[in-house]
Design a protein around this motif. Sequence first.
Motif, PDB file in Angstrom:
ATOM      1  N   TYR A  78       0.849  -1.189   0.000  1.00  0.00           N
ATOM      2  CA  TYR A  78       0.000   0.000   0.000  1.00  0.00           C
ATOM      3  C   TYR A  78       0.888   1.243   0.000  1.00  0.00           C
ATOM      4  O   TYR A  78       1.780   1.373   0.845  1.00  0.00           O
ATOM      5  N   LEU A  79       0.641   2.136  -0.934  1.00  0.00           N
ATOM      6  CA  LEU A  79       1.422   3.370  -1.001  1.00  0.00           C
ATOM      7  C   LEU A  79       0.862   4.358   0.021  1.00  0.00           C
ATOM      8  O   LEU A  79      -0.253   4.867  -0.126  1.00  0.00           O
ATOM      9  N   VAL A  80       1.647   4.616   1.077  1.00  0.00           N
ATOM     10  CA  VAL A  80       1.226   5.546   2.131  1.00  0.00           C
ATOM     11  C   VAL A  80       2.232   6.686   2.218  1.00  0.00           C
ATOM     12  O   VAL A  80       3.438   6.498   1.974  1.00  0.00           O
ATOM     13  N   ILE A  81       1.738   7.877   2.583  1.00  0.00           N
ATOM     14  CA  ILE A  81       2.600   9.054   2.690  1.00  0.00           C
ATOM     15  C   ILE A  81       2.350   9.753   4.020  1.00  0.00           C
ATOM     16  O   ILE A  81       1.350   9.513   4.695  1.00  0.00           O
ATOM     17  N   ARG A  82       3.272  10.633   4.365  1.00  0.00           N
ATOM     18  CA  ARG A  82       3.074  11.480   5.545  1.00  0.00           C
ATOM     19  C   ARG A  82       1.871  12.383   5.301  1.00  0.00           C
ATOM     20  O   ARG A  82       1.743  12.983   4.222  1.00  0.00           O
ATOM     21  N   PRO A  83       0.989  12.540   6.279  1.00  0.00           N
ATOM     22  CA  PRO A  83      -0.191  13.377   6.058  1.00  0.00           C
ATOM     23  C   PRO A  83       0.138  14.854   5.907  1.00  0.00           C
ATOM     24  O   PRO A  83      -0.702  15.634   5.421  1.00  0.00           O
TER      25      PRO A  83
ATOM     26  N   ASP B 225       3.871  -0.037   1.951  1.00  0.00           N
ATOM     27  CA  ASP B 225       3.662  -0.779   3.193  1.00  0.00           C
ATOM     28  C   ASP B 225       3.107  -2.173   2.936  1.00  0.00           C
ATOM     29  O   ASP B 225       2.132  -2.328   2.201  1.00  0.00           O
ATOM     30  N   PRO B 226       3.689  -3.230   3.571  1.00  0.00           N
ATOM     31  CA  PRO B 226       3.152  -4.586   3.399  1.00  0.00           C
ATOM     32  C   PRO B 226       1.988  -4.909   4.329  1.00  0.00           C
ATOM     33  O   PRO B 226       1.676  -6.078   4.545  1.00  0.00           O
ATOM     34  N   GLY B 227       1.351  -3.878   4.869  1.00  0.00           N
ATOM     35  CA  GLY B 227       0.132  -4.084   5.653  1.00  0.00           C
ATOM     36  C   GLY B 227       0.201  -3.680   7.101  1.00  0.00           C
ATOM     37  O   GLY B 227      -0.842  -3.520   7.744  1.00  0.00           O
TER      38      GLY B 227
ATOM     39  N   LEU C   7      -3.292   7.011   2.796  1.00  0.00           N
ATOM     40  CA  LEU C   7      -3.201   5.934   1.808  1.00  0.00           C
ATOM     41  C   LEU C   7      -3.637   6.467   0.453  1.00  0.00           C
ATOM     42  O   LEU C   7      -4.749   6.983   0.303  1.00  0.00           O
ATOM     43  N   LEU C   8      -2.760   6.307  -0.552  1.00  0.00           N
ATOM     44  CA  LEU C   8      -3.055   6.851  -1.870  1.00  0.00           C
ATOM     45  C   LEU C   8      -3.431   5.798  -2.896  1.00  0.00           C
ATOM     46  O   LEU C   8      -4.238   6.063  -3.787  1.00  0.00           O
ATOM     47  N   ALA C   9      -2.822   4.602  -2.812  1.00  0.00           N
ATOM     48  CA  ALA C   9      -3.069   3.590  -3.844  1.00  0.00           C
ATOM     49  C   ALA C   9      -2.618   2.227  -3.342  1.00  0.00           C
ATOM     50  O   ALA C   9      -1.882   2.111  -2.361  1.00  0.00           O
ATOM     51  N   VAL C  10      -3.063   1.198  -4.064  1.00  0.00           N
ATOM     52  CA  VAL C  10      -2.698  -0.181  -3.759  1.00  0.00           C
ATOM     53  C   VAL C  10      -1.837  -0.711  -4.908  1.00  0.00           C
ATOM     54  O   VAL C  10      -2.204  -0.578  -6.072  1.00  0.00           O
ATOM     55  N   GLY C  11      -0.688  -1.326  -4.559  1.00  0.00           N
ATOM     56  CA  GLY C  11       0.222  -1.840  -5.592  1.00  0.00           C
ATOM     57  C   GLY C  11      -0.096  -3.259  -5.984  1.00  0.00           C
ATOM     58  O   GLY C  11       0.809  -4.089  -6.126  1.00  0.00           O
TER      59      GLY C  11
ATOM     60  N   ARG D  88      -8.176  -4.142  -6.110  1.00  0.00           N
ATOM     61  CA  ARG D  88      -8.341  -3.288  -4.942  1.00  0.00           C
ATOM     62  C   ARG D  88      -8.414  -4.133  -3.675  1.00  0.00           C
ATOM     63  O   ARG D  88      -8.790  -5.300  -3.702  1.00  0.00           O
ATOM     64  N   SER D  89      -8.067  -3.510  -2.569  1.00  0.00           N
ATOM     65  CA  SER D  89      -8.150  -4.198  -1.288  1.00  0.00           C
ATOM     66  C   SER D  89      -9.578  -4.134  -0.760  1.00  0.00           C
ATOM     67  O   SER D  89     -10.206  -3.066  -0.775  1.00  0.00           O
ATOM     68  N   PRO D  90     -10.120  -5.269  -0.263  1.00  0.00           N
ATOM     69  CA  PRO D  90     -11.469  -5.223   0.322  1.00  0.00           C
ATOM     70  C   PRO D  90     -11.534  -4.344   1.562  1.00  0.00           C
ATOM     71  O   PRO D  90     -12.621  -3.908   1.948  1.00  0.00           O
ATOM     72  N   LEU D  91     -10.385  -4.075   2.179  1.00  0.00           N
ATOM     73  CA  LEU D  91     -10.376  -3.182   3.342  1.00  0.00           C
ATOM     74  C   LEU D  91     -10.599  -1.732   2.950  1.00  0.00           C
ATOM     75  O   LEU D  91     -11.162  -0.952   3.721  1.00  0.00           O
ATOM     76  N   PHE D  92     -10.150  -1.379   1.736  1.00  0.00           N
ATOM     77  CA  PHE D  92     -10.251   0.001   1.252  1.00  0.00           C
ATOM     78  C   PHE D  92     -10.795  -0.016  -0.179  1.00  0.00           C
ATOM     79  O   PHE D  92     -10.062   0.289  -1.132  1.00  0.00           O
ATOM     80  N   PRO D  93     -12.054  -0.378  -0.340  1.00  0.00           N
ATOM     81  CA  PRO D  93     -12.597  -0.546  -1.694  1.00  0.00           C
ATOM     82  C   PRO D  93     -12.622   0.729  -2.527  1.00  0.00           C
ATOM     83  O   PRO D  93     -12.705   0.658  -3.755  1.00  0.00           O
ATOM     84  N   ASP D  94     -12.513   1.888  -1.884  1.00  0.00           N
ATOM     85  CA  ASP D  94     -12.538   3.152  -2.622  1.00  0.00           C
ATOM     86  C   ASP D  94     -11.140   3.626  -3.034  1.00  0.00           C
ATOM     87  O   ASP D  94     -11.024   4.638  -3.737  1.00  0.00           O
ATOM     88  N   VAL D  95     -10.115   2.908  -2.604  1.00  0.00           N
ATOM     89  CA  VAL D  95      -8.736   3.310  -2.937  1.00  0.00           C
ATOM     90  C   VAL D  95      -8.325   2.611  -4.228  1.00  0.00           C
ATOM     91  O   VAL D  95      -8.379   1.386  -4.316  1.00  0.00           O
ATOM     92  N   PRO D  96      -7.899   3.363  -5.234  1.00  0.00           N
ATOM     93  CA  PRO D  96      -7.571   2.745  -6.538  1.00  0.00           C
ATOM     94  C   PRO D  96      -6.267   1.962  -6.502  1.00  0.00           C
ATOM     95  O   PRO D  96      -5.410   2.166  -5.636  1.00  0.00           O
ATOM     96  N   THR D  97      -6.116   1.078  -7.447  1.00  0.00           N
ATOM     97  CA  THR D  97      -4.827   0.420  -7.656  1.00  0.00           C
ATOM     98  C   THR D  97      -3.947   1.340  -8.498  1.00  0.00           C
ATOM     99  O   THR D  97      -4.444   2.249  -9.177  1.00  0.00           O
ATOM    100  N   LEU D  98      -2.662   1.091  -8.470  1.00  0.00           N
ATOM    101  CA  LEU D  98      -1.762   1.883  -9.303  1.00  0.00           C
ATOM    102  C   LEU D  98      -1.997   1.603 -10.781  1.00  0.00           C
ATOM    103  O   LEU D  98      -1.784   2.472 -11.624  1.00  0.00           O
ATOM    104  N   ALA D  99      -2.449   0.395 -11.091  1.00  0.00           N
ATOM    105  CA  ALA D  99      -2.784   0.083 -12.482  1.00  0.00           C
ATOM    106  C   ALA D  99      -3.929   0.964 -12.954  1.00  0.00           C
ATOM    107  O   ALA D  99      -3.933   1.460 -14.090  1.00  0.00           O
TER     108      ALA D  99
END
Length: 339
Positions: free
Chosen positions: A144-149, A221-223, A236-240, A244-255
């Motif tokens: 999961y691509l995460v950044i400092r807020p 992040d590996p979780g 959290l910006l995207a899923v690599g 998509r992750s079922p935990l964050f269904p509104d977060v897009p994949t990088l693809a």
Amino acid sequence: MTPQPHTTIRNPRRRLALNLAGAACMVAALAAPLAAQAQAQAWPTKPIRVVVNFPPGGAADQLARLVGQPLSEALGQPVVVENRGGANGNIGGEVVARAPADGYTLLMSSGGMVSVNPHLYEKMPFDPAKDLVPVAAAARVLVYLVIRPELPPKNIQEFIAYLKARPGKLSYGSPGVGSSPHLAGEMFKSQTGTFATHVPYRGAAPALQDLLAGQIDYYFDPGIALQQVKAGKLRLLAVGSPQRSPLFPDVPTLAEAGLKGFDADTVFGFYAPAGTPAPVIARLNTEINKVLALPMVKERIQQLGGEAAPGTPAAFHDRAMADSTRFGTIIKERGIKAD
């Protein structure tokens, strides 16, 4: 040509000795599979050691402890987890590769030790493809691509633009050179045409701590950071991952964000020393798959951001080989070498 006469053993004692020897060979041949079966039925009779080849707190460590308790109950023996991190998993891997092949020493590792390390190291202290055998996959681990807020970008498109405008001014962490989060970071830079400084750590947990402390700017992040995301301490910006992750269904994949075919998933699982009896491997595989089917285990793996991945040892091996091809390409392209 004159036919050779049939040889007759005239010495009764010699004939008896040969007959007894032949009978002994037949008994031994028949007894071998029975002995292996008896060994599997008797096993285990003492505690089982699971070596985790990464430090405490990371995905491999959490998976080992999660599976270890119900596995202990199923086998009737303690399952003891021991962390032996270092060299991107090679140190713990070698410990298990050199251990007796009796089913009492297992390895919990990311798939990277088998699929990535041979591409990183000119020489390894052991050959993971020959000295270890797959036992059972445990989980498919997403990144999961995460950044400092504190950073201004609110979505992945803004973040890519932010990076492009500041080449070399941002940094990202990883659990180590050649880890799946590191390779995800290199795949990301390659496909976006951006540059940021890579900061390797000795495990995922130390990298996360420095991200929270503001010492680095982003992290694949590996979780283990998802609780911090939910608490608003990270963004959290995207899923690599391809999905998509079922935990964050509104977060897009990088693809979905335009990085075609982006897939940094790896499969974590259990290995044993080569030569471990096949019936013991089969028993372990069966029991681990049963553990992975438990609702509380599946739920906990999902909370960690992954997915339970039961299957056969052969399927686990095939996935590792496919990952080796995929990750080997980015390692060669980016010129990545072990420290």
